[in-house]
Design a protein around this motif. Structure first.
Motif, PDB file in Angstrom:
ATOM      1  N   GLU A   1      61.108 -46.292   3.363  1.00  0.00           N
ATOM      2  CA  GLU A   1      59.928 -45.827   2.641  1.00  0.00           C
ATOM      3  C   GLU A   1      60.171 -44.458   2.011  1.00  0.00           C
ATOM      4  O   GLU A   1      60.660 -43.546   2.673  1.00  0.00           O
ATOM      5  CB  GLU A   1      58.723 -45.743   3.589  1.00  0.00           C
ATOM      6  N   GLY A   2      59.821 -44.372   0.722  1.00  0.00           N
ATOM      7  CA  GLY A   2      59.933 -43.093   0.024  1.00  0.00           C
ATOM      8  C   GLY A   2      61.284 -42.830  -0.598  1.00  0.00           C
ATOM      9  O   GLY A   2      61.440 -41.847  -1.326  1.00  0.00           O
ATOM     10  N   GLU A   3      62.289 -43.702  -0.327  1.00  0.00           N
ATOM     11  CA  GLU A   3      63.616 -43.483  -0.898  1.00  0.00           C
ATOM     12  C   GLU A   3      63.778 -44.313  -2.160  1.00  0.00           C
ATOM     13  O   GLU A   3      63.416 -45.481  -2.202  1.00  0.00           O
ATOM     14  CB  GLU A   3      64.701 -43.875   0.112  1.00  0.00           C
ATOM     15  N   ALA A   4      64.310 -43.691  -3.198  1.00  0.00           N
ATOM     16  CA  ALA A   4      64.491 -44.371  -4.478  1.00  0.00           C
ATOM     17  C   ALA A   4      65.535 -45.479  -4.364  1.00  0.00           C
ATOM     18  O   ALA A   4      66.463 -45.398  -3.534  1.00  0.00           O
ATOM     19  CB  ALA A   4      64.923 -43.369  -5.546  1.00  0.00           C
ATOM     20  N   GLY A   5      65.396 -46.511  -5.184  1.00  0.00           N
ATOM     21  CA  GLY A   5      66.360 -47.602  -5.200  1.00  0.00           C
ATOM     22  C   GLY A   5      67.711 -47.147  -5.726  1.00  0.00           C
ATOM     23  O   GLY A   5      67.805 -46.175  -6.477  1.00  0.00           O
ATOM     24  N   PHE A   6      68.751 -47.869  -5.345  1.00  0.00           N
ATOM     25  CA  PHE A   6      70.120 -47.512  -5.739  1.00  0.00           C
ATOM     26  C   PHE A   6      70.522 -48.147  -7.073  1.00  0.00           C
ATOM     27  O   PHE A   6      71.350 -47.607  -7.785  1.00  0.00           O
ATOM     28  CB  PHE A   6      71.114 -47.996  -4.677  1.00  0.00           C
ATOM     29  N   TYR A   7      69.980 -49.303  -7.394  1.00  0.00           N
ATOM     30  CA  TYR A   7      70.543 -50.103  -8.485  1.00  0.00           C
ATOM     31  C   TYR A   7      69.769 -50.001  -9.791  1.00  0.00           C
ATOM     32  O   TYR A   7      70.151 -50.565 -10.777  1.00  0.00           O
ATOM     33  CB  TYR A   7      70.654 -51.571  -8.034  1.00  0.00           C
TER      34      TYR A   7
END
Length: 296
Positions: free
Chosen positions: A290-296
């Motif tokens: 939660e709260g972490e931006a996506g990598f792709y």
């Protein structure tokens, strides 16, 4: 009138199953060069995964790893023709099985066996080779969107023994049902299926949504977890499939999360000698905390 792709697919895969090894390897090199140029989104996924898992390598080193990865990946796709249409003796000559005595001892004891098969390039070759050793086995199967392709895959995977295909819908329940009949289950542990049934377990230091099923099933069903690691030599076209000893005291007194972390560490240890052998085209880190931006 709809075009029937089945004869063409069978002809192409059959050709790869019969052609000389050097021809098979030439096709693998050509496809390995072509794939990252055509499937740019997958090439992007590979670059992102390698950047997160190997931050100590420089860009030149990671690019070289990605090129080797696509070469190996393409060869493994070509070699599905060998696995699904090649003759028995050629498969035995091409795919070497080591450590099968570990499996035989467990079968003789009537143990419930979870074949722990991480996503290495040689995954399909390993599955085919094991069907030449096991009289009966099972695996979770996702139906292909194309009916013609689906039929070829299903028939190809069940050429040499009785393979029970467990639908994703049945999931763990289907696995348990077959384990209770002492049928070994070929289990692919390292894909991101979202938060349900998963925990964020480190994979190369990156939190990765990881199913806890192996630990939970081993605990509830008194099943042994037997790792299967496969490697491909792109110079010879030969595969080496290693059956490792059962994981000691698994899960023991560990929580499902701690036990699963042990399995992830085992995968890492087997990836490090040749990281390009791992299936980096998967979006392994698709689900983020939660709260972490996506990598792709």
């Amino acid at each position: 009138m709809a075009f029937d792709k089945k004869p063409l697919l069978r002809a192409v895969l059959g050709y790869f199953g019969r052609c000389p090894t050097r021809t098979r390897l030439r096709w693998g090199r050509a496809l390995g060069w072509l794939v990252p140029r055509l499937l740019k989104s997958r090439a992007h996924v590979v670059r992102v995964n390698l950047a997160h898992c190997f931050p100590d390598l420089n860009q030149v080193e990671r690019d070289a790893m990605a090129r080797r990865h696509f070469h190996l990946l393409a060869q493994s796709f070509i070699d599905r023709g060998l696995c699904w249409f090649g003759d028995r003796q050629r498969i035995l000559d091409t795919i070497e099985l080591q450590g099968e005595h570990h499996l035989q001892a467990l079968l003789d004891q009537g143990r419930r066996i979870l074949l722990f098969a991480p996503h290495f390039i040689g995954l399909d070759a390993a599955a085919t080779r094991l069907t030449l050793f096991l009289k009966e086995s099972a695996t979770i199967y996702t139906r292909q969107s194309d009916a013609d392709v689906d039929e070829i895959v299903r028939l190809g995977r069940g050429r040499f023994n009785q393979v029970h295909l467990i639908s994703r819908h049945d999931g763990v329940r289907g696995m348990i049902r077959l384990l209770r009949r002492s049928i070994p289950v070929y289990y692919l542990p390292d894909m991101d299926f979202g938060r349900h049934g998963s925990a964020f377990i480190p994979f190369f230091g990156v939190p990765a949504a990881t199913l806890l099923s192996a630990a939970q099933i081993a605990s509830s069903q008194d099943a042994v977890v037997v790792p299967i690691i496969s490697r491909l030599d792109p110079d010879t076209g030969r595969y080496q499939v290693t059956v490792h000893p059962p994981v000691d005291h698994f899960p023991g007194n560990d929580t499902p999360e701690a036990a699963t972390a042990r399995l992830n560490a085992f995968i890492e240890d087997n990836v490090r000698p040749d990281p390009a052998q791992y299936y980096w085209v998967h979006r392994r880190f698709k689900t983020r905390p939660e709260g972490e931006a996506g990598f792709y």
